[in-house]
Design an enzyme around this catalytic site. Structure first.
Site: not given
Length: 497
Positions: A73, A150, A174
């Site tokens: 990520k 996210s 997230s």
């Protein structure tokens, strides 16, 4: 080309590689081919690392996932020598000099990293559409919708079969929100279970935990075995599990006491399919021998949301300040909404911030009392299905008003106006269930047990249900998840993409 790449989870791929049936290089080329096929439509992977990956795939690899393709990520999972943008134009060219501890542990597990996945600017939204990359990330189940955020890029990549597992993090939902939107399994570990070092002692005051998004429960369990444990200089170390999580999922969960609720803690609407997801789960749990009944912790949902939003303001201000220190970026390098949030964060007094931070203890104690009666708390993961791309865009009139506020430095005035309560409702009404776990530091998971046609005859969409456990009891969650996966397998359901 490895034709069966899409059929295997990470554990299955690792077994094939270890047995010599395929090589790490062949697995990587299959992942790269899948990326080339679907990423132009998804915009899930924002920073490719093909040369690094090909070199690594040719080297001797060890670890439980030796040779398995993997994605990081693009926030807090720094890879030395590769840009780490946090989804911000201000950090487009910032390159870390050292690996984050979690990245080193991913590498020690034998994973072959070949790229980084998109995230909203500073991981601030449940939608992944940062202006940095221009193209929004799309949901493989319905390209007109968001995969969430996210960790939206990670979820889209796993759901689309680019990788079987990808790095993720969860500061307000997230991991769990994208898991629910994309039909994946998403476990958020307890505070401190996975390290945040060396750049952070705790990310977002301990509200954020790092882990992965997966299709299978066993991948999540085995990955947690590989990355868990405090690193040098960590602020604290939580108790080690009694046995490996990979072993826990082989054990029955026993008869669990589970309280459930389908009501939004904000009193806002909950979509009928999100309600149905919980009711179907409750019936399945009852059939499996668990004691299930309506119950909820005695927590003021509005107060908890205000505490979360206060932290959100302050952390945004700190993230913007850090980015400006690192790169010298000007204010206009940040998205308009980020600039407003940072202004509000700068307008909070230190006393106001600490006062809201102290309230986290109230929520943890209330949840602790709930867990004296119930082993788990069951809710929808989200209150609504994934929004359509562009649906949540700030209207032009509000954008113009925001620019005036910024020009006048009127953050304190906004805080006094009552705007925060309005923002709490509007920003969290689609995802009001997940923040409880973050502010209490407890482990939680989203399990993809429900699917239903989208409204207006659209594509079938997955819906997740959330379970929250006592602090440190990831094993309870994983044992139950394995039981649910066996009872209602979801691995064979793939998006039309």
């Amino acid at each position: 080309m490895f034709k069966e790449y899409l059929r295997h989870d990470a554990t299955g791929l690792a077994t094939l590689i270890a047995g010599g049936e395929i090589s790490a290089g062949e697995a990587l080329e299959a992942a790269l081919a899948r990326m080339a096929e679907v990423n132009p439509r998804l915009a899930a992977i924002c920073i490719p690392m093909e040369a690094i990956a090909r070199q690594r795939a040719q080297a001797p690899l060890r670890g439980p996932f030796a040779g398995v393709p993997f994605l990081l990520k693009d926030i807090a999972q720094d890879y030395a020598g590769v840009p780490s943008t946090s989804g911000s134009r201000a950090l487009r060219d910032w390159v870390p000099r050292q690996h984050a501890e979690i990245v080193q542990r991913f590498l020690d597990a034998g994973l072959v990293v070949f790229g980084k996945t998109a995230t909203p600017e500073f991981a601030l939204k449940a939608e992944t559409a940062p202006q940095l990359w221009e193209q929004p990330t799309r949901n493989p189940w319905d390209l007109a919708r968001t995969p969430g955020g996210s960790s939206g890029g990670a979820a889209a990549a796993v759901a689309a079969g680019i990788v079987p597992v990808a790095g993720a993090s969860d500061g307000g939902g997230s991991i769990r929100i994208p898991a629910a939107y994309c039909g994946l399994f998403g476990l958020r570990p307890s505070r401190g279970r996975v390290p945040s070092g060396p750049d952070y002692g705790e990310f977002w005051d301990g509200a954020s935990s790092q882990h992965v998004l997966t299709r299978s429960v066993r991948d999540s369990a085995r990955m947690l075995d590989a990355i868990a444990g405090a690193d040098a200089g960590a602020p604290f170390a939580i108790g080690l599990p009694e046995r490996a999580y990979a072993e826990e999922i082989q054990r029955p969960p026993g008869k669990l006491r589970i309280g459930f609720s389908t009501e939004s803690p904000l009193g806002t609407p909950v979509h009928p399919e999100c309600v149905q997801a919980v009711m179907h789960a409750a019936r399945l749990l009852t059939d499996l021998g668990h004691a299930v009944e309506p119950a909820r912790p005695q927590i003021d949902g509005h107060a908890l949301a205000r505490s979360f939003i206060g932290m959100y303001f302050g952390q945004t201000a700190a993230s913007v300040a850090r980015a400006r220190r690192l790169t010298g970026a000007g204010a206009r390098a940040f998205e308009l909404e980020t600039r407003i949030l940072a202004l509000l964060g700068r307008s909070l007094s230190a006393g106001d911030y600490v006062d809201e931070r102290l309230r986290w203890n109230d929520y943890a104690r209330a949840l602790g009392r709930f867990h004296q009666t119930y082993d788990l708390y069951l809710t929808p993961t989200t209150a609504q299905p994934p929004n359509r791309i562009g649906e949540l865009a700030t209207p032009p009139l509000q954008q113009a008003a925001a620019k005036v506020v910024l020009a006048l430095h009127a953050g304190r005035l906004l805080l006094k106006s009552g705007m925060v309560d309005t923002l709490v409702t509007t920003s969290l009404q689609r995802v009001p269930f997940t923040q409880l776990s973050n502010l209490t530091g407890t482990p939680s998971m989203s399990v993809p047990l429900h699917r239903a046609p989208a409204e207006a005859g659209g594509a079938q969409l997955p819906y997740g249900v959330q379970f929250v456990a006592r602090f440190g009891e990831e094993a309870t969650l994983l044992r139950l998840a394995a039981q649910l996966e066996q009872a209602r397998p979801w691995g064979g359901f793939r998006p039309p993409l």
